[in-house]
Design a protein around this motif. Structure first.
Motif, short mmCIF file in Angstrom:
data_model
loop_
_atom_site.label_atom_id
_atom_site.label_comp_id
_atom_site.label_asym_id
_atom_site.label_seq_id
_atom_site.Cartn_x
_atom_site.Cartn_y
_atom_site.Cartn_z
N GLN A 173 2.51 1.90 -3.39
CA GLN A 173 1.56 2.46 -4.35
C GLN A 173 1.31 3.93 -4.07
O GLN A 173 1.24 4.75 -5.01
CB GLN A 173 0.25 1.67 -4.29
CG GLN A 173 -0.74 2.03 -5.38
CD GLN A 173 -1.94 1.11 -5.36
OE1 GLN A 173 -2.41 0.68 -4.30
NE2 GLN A 173 -2.46 0.78 -6.53
N ARG A 174 1.21 4.30 -2.79
CA ARG A 174 0.99 5.70 -2.44
C ARG A 174 2.20 6.56 -2.80
O ARG A 174 2.06 7.70 -3.29
CB ARG A 174 0.70 5.81 -0.94
CG ARG A 174 -0.63 5.21 -0.49
CD ARG A 174 -1.79 6.17 -0.69
NE ARG A 174 -1.63 7.40 0.07
CZ ARG A 174 -1.94 7.55 1.36
NH1 ARG A 174 -2.42 6.52 2.06
NH2 ARG A 174 -1.78 8.71 1.96
N ALA B 36 2.48 7.14 -6.56
CA ALA B 36 1.52 8.13 -7.07
C ALA B 36 2.01 9.56 -6.87
O ALA B 36 1.54 10.48 -7.57
CB ALA B 36 0.17 7.94 -6.37
N LEU B 37 2.94 9.78 -5.94
CA LEU B 37 3.47 11.12 -5.68
C LEU B 37 4.69 11.47 -6.55
O LEU B 37 5.10 12.62 -6.60
CB LEU B 37 3.88 11.25 -4.21
CG LEU B 37 2.75 11.22 -3.18
CD1 LEU B 37 3.34 11.17 -1.77
CD2 LEU B 37 1.82 12.41 -3.33
N LEU C 7 2.40 5.65 5.83
CA LEU C 7 1.02 5.87 5.39
C LEU C 7 0.36 6.98 6.20
O LEU C 7 -0.34 7.85 5.65
CB LEU C 7 0.22 4.57 5.51
CG LEU C 7 0.57 3.49 4.50
CD1 LEU C 7 -0.02 2.15 4.92
CD2 LEU C 7 0.08 3.88 3.11
N ASP D 279 7.35 4.80 -11.03
CA ASP D 279 6.29 4.15 -10.26
C ASP D 279 6.67 2.76 -9.76
O ASP D 279 5.81 1.95 -9.47
CB ASP D 279 5.00 4.09 -11.07
CG ASP D 279 5.14 3.35 -12.39
OD1 ASP D 279 6.23 2.80 -12.66
OD2 ASP D 279 4.15 3.30 -13.14
N GLU E 74 0.83 -1.21 0.00
CA GLU E 74 0.00 0.00 0.00
C GLU E 74 0.86 1.25 0.00
O GLU E 74 0.60 2.21 -0.75
CB GLU E 74 -0.93 -0.01 1.21
CG GLU E 74 -1.88 1.18 1.24
CD GLU E 74 -2.78 1.19 2.48
OE1 GLU E 74 -3.50 2.21 2.67
OE2 GLU E 74 -2.77 0.22 3.26
N LEU E 75 1.90 1.27 0.83
CA LEU E 75 2.77 2.44 0.88
C LEU E 75 3.51 2.64 -0.44
O LEU E 75 3.64 3.77 -0.92
CB LEU E 75 3.76 2.33 2.04
CG LEU E 75 4.70 3.52 2.20
CD1 LEU E 75 3.93 4.82 2.46
CD2 LEU E 75 5.71 3.28 3.34
N SER F 63 -1.33 15.16 2.99
CA SER F 63 -2.44 15.42 2.09
C SER F 63 -3.55 16.22 2.77
O SER F 63 -4.02 17.23 2.24
CB SER F 63 -2.99 14.08 1.58
OG SER F 63 -4.13 14.28 0.77
N LEU G 286 1.81 10.37 5.10
CA LEU G 286 1.27 10.81 3.81
C LEU G 286 -0.17 11.31 3.97
O LEU G 286 -0.58 12.26 3.28
CB LEU G 286 1.34 9.68 2.79
CG LEU G 286 2.73 9.21 2.37
CD1 LEU G 286 2.63 8.20 1.23
CD2 LEU G 286 3.63 10.36 1.96
N ASP G 287 -0.93 10.68 4.86
CA ASP G 287 -2.29 11.16 5.11
C ASP G 287 -2.27 12.58 5.67
O ASP G 287 -3.08 13.43 5.28
CB ASP G 287 -3.00 10.23 6.10
CG ASP G 287 -3.43 8.91 5.48
OD1 ASP G 287 -3.46 8.81 4.24
OD2 ASP G 287 -3.72 7.97 6.26
#
Length: 438
Positions: free
Chosen positions: A92-93, A96-97, A329, A103, A89-90, A336, A332-333
């Motif tokens: 992928q996050r 995306a940045l 994670l 990627d 998950e991390l 954002s 990053l939350d």
């Protein structure tokens, strides 16, 4: 030795004048938001985001709660031939940045490990492309790329290299871009020096392009004292690399995650590397972690064309550690939700003006700013280079402000949650202390 009762003796401190520190220790015991608290109970305004890393401020409950929850659920899981959901998950996050195309993400535990990983990836890519003779790695004078043998070999800070032998064979260095004669007190990127990128062409002519695997630079050289790229310099490097099949690596351990605006300097400054290293702000420094973002086609060159089995013989026990992934994670939350990547743009003008107001203060010979970072260069004492900045570092701490001294340069890089009042406080105190330090 057994029975030693000095509580400071056992810890051999990193990048520290150990004898001087242990004679007069200054310790931090807690932190919250924009402030540390010292052992003697004073609040210390954090002007350095810890060590360029606590971008969202200190002890954010969202991050500490995520770490605690994960520690109680999955304290460790190997990522050799296995995995766990948080790491994927991390990745992928983070992907995306990154700038378009970068990627594929490899996790490490620090900026130093990210750099050595990036150098290995570059060599593996060239070999996978049937360019196995491309083994030379090019760094830059005054560059800092961590403390692994790869990082100090391409790095260009003399003190980090001289004790440890010749380093990796086949490395070379571009000239640095620092030019006080032409660029002192520039606002934003210096106007002079783009031609220094042509030093790469000189090295191509000297060694042959067919021997060079990669060039690594910091978009903004941070640890050496906030050296900004001259206008057009990074694009010129990109063009030369493209012309000769050389991979371009940006070391963004300091600049990623909002420091200069946007998720990366590459995005903010419009030049895309082939490989990008990061760490520090990735987890808001709550758990050590680094990462390397790689263009998909480079990843595929290594992974898709390898024989069955392990494609890339490299990694770390703690690559993608569950606690670090959870911290990443959560960080990053926060970035954002609070729009922290835009803070350097929103406050950049105010920050720049506040820093440049120190022009004319005692001993100040240059000021450099970009985003929420500043370098204030002091004239060295003739008989004691570095002493003036060190004295200012101690005076600031004793008066409630944490700064960073590197040589005779003061670096400032506060958490991105900083406000105008705190900016005023930092530069006002600096100005007052500059006036009294000889």
């Amino acid at each position: 030795m057994k029975g030693e009762n000095d509580p400071l003796a056992s810890f051999w401190m990193p990048f520290t004048a150990n004898r001087a520190y242990k004679a007069h220790p200054r310790q931090l015991v807690s932190a919250s938001g924009m402030h540390y608290r010292s052992a003697d109970g004073r609040e210390i305004l954090d002007g350095t985001a810890g060590l360029w890393c606590c971008n969202a401020g200190h002890c954010r409950p969202e991050i500490t709660e995520a770490i605690a929850k994960t520690a109680a659920t999955l304290d460790f899981a190997p990522t050799f031939q296995l995995g766990h959901p948080l790491a994927f998950e991390l990745a992928q996050r983070v992907a995306a940045l990154m700038p378009e195309g970068l990627d594929r993400v490899f996790f490490t535990n620090s900026g130093s490990e990210s750099v050595d990983t990036a150098l290995k990836i570059a060599l593996a890519v060239q070999r996978a492309r049937a360019q196995g003779a491309r083994t030379r790695l090019i760094g830059r004078e005054r560059g800092y790329h961590g403390v692994g043998f790869g990082g100090i070999s391409v790095g260009g800070i003399v003190g980090n290299r001289r004790t440890f032998g010749i380093g990796l064979p086949g490395t070379d260095h571009l000239r640095h871009t620092h030019d006080l004669t032409r660029n002192a007190f520039s606002r934003g990127f210096p106007q002079h020096g783009a031609e220094l990128a042509d030093d790469l062409q000189r090295l191509v002519d000297l060694h042959g392009a067919e021997t060079i695997a990669a060039v690594i630079v910091e978009p903004m050289a941070g640890s050496t004292g906030v050296l900004l790229p001259p206008v057009g310099y990074l694009q010129r490097l990109r063009d030369i690399c493209d012309r000769h099949g050389i991979l371009l690596i940006f070391d963004e351990v300091i600049t990623a995650f909002g420091r200069v605006g946007g998720a990366t300097a590459a995005e903010s400054w419009g030049v895309t590397p082939d490989i990008l290293t990061m760490a520090k702000g990735l987890t808001n420094a709550a758990v050590p972690m680094g990462a390397v973002a790689v263009k998909r086609e480079l990843h595929d060159a290594v992974v898709d064309h390898a024989p069955a089995g392990i494609e890339f013989f490299h990694g770390y026990t703690y690559s993608g550690h569950p606690l670090a992934s959870a911290a990443g994670l959560a960080a990053l939350d926060i970035y954002s939700a609070e729009g922290l990547f835009d803070r350097a743009k929103q406050l950049g003008g105010y920050w720049e003006d506040a820093a440049h107001d120190l022009k004319g203060r005692r001993s100040v010979i240059d000021i450099r700013t970009t985003g929420l970072v500043a370098g204030i260069e002091l004239e060295p004492r003739p008989d004691a280079p570095g002493a003036r900045a060190t004295e200012l570092f101690h005076a600031c701490f004793d008066n409630g402000l944490l700064i960073r001294a590197t040589g005779d340069i003061i670096a400032l890089s506060p958490p991105l949650i900083v406000g105008k009042a705190e900016i005023d406080e930092m530069f006002s105190l600096l100005g007052d202390l500059l006036d009294v330090i000889d």
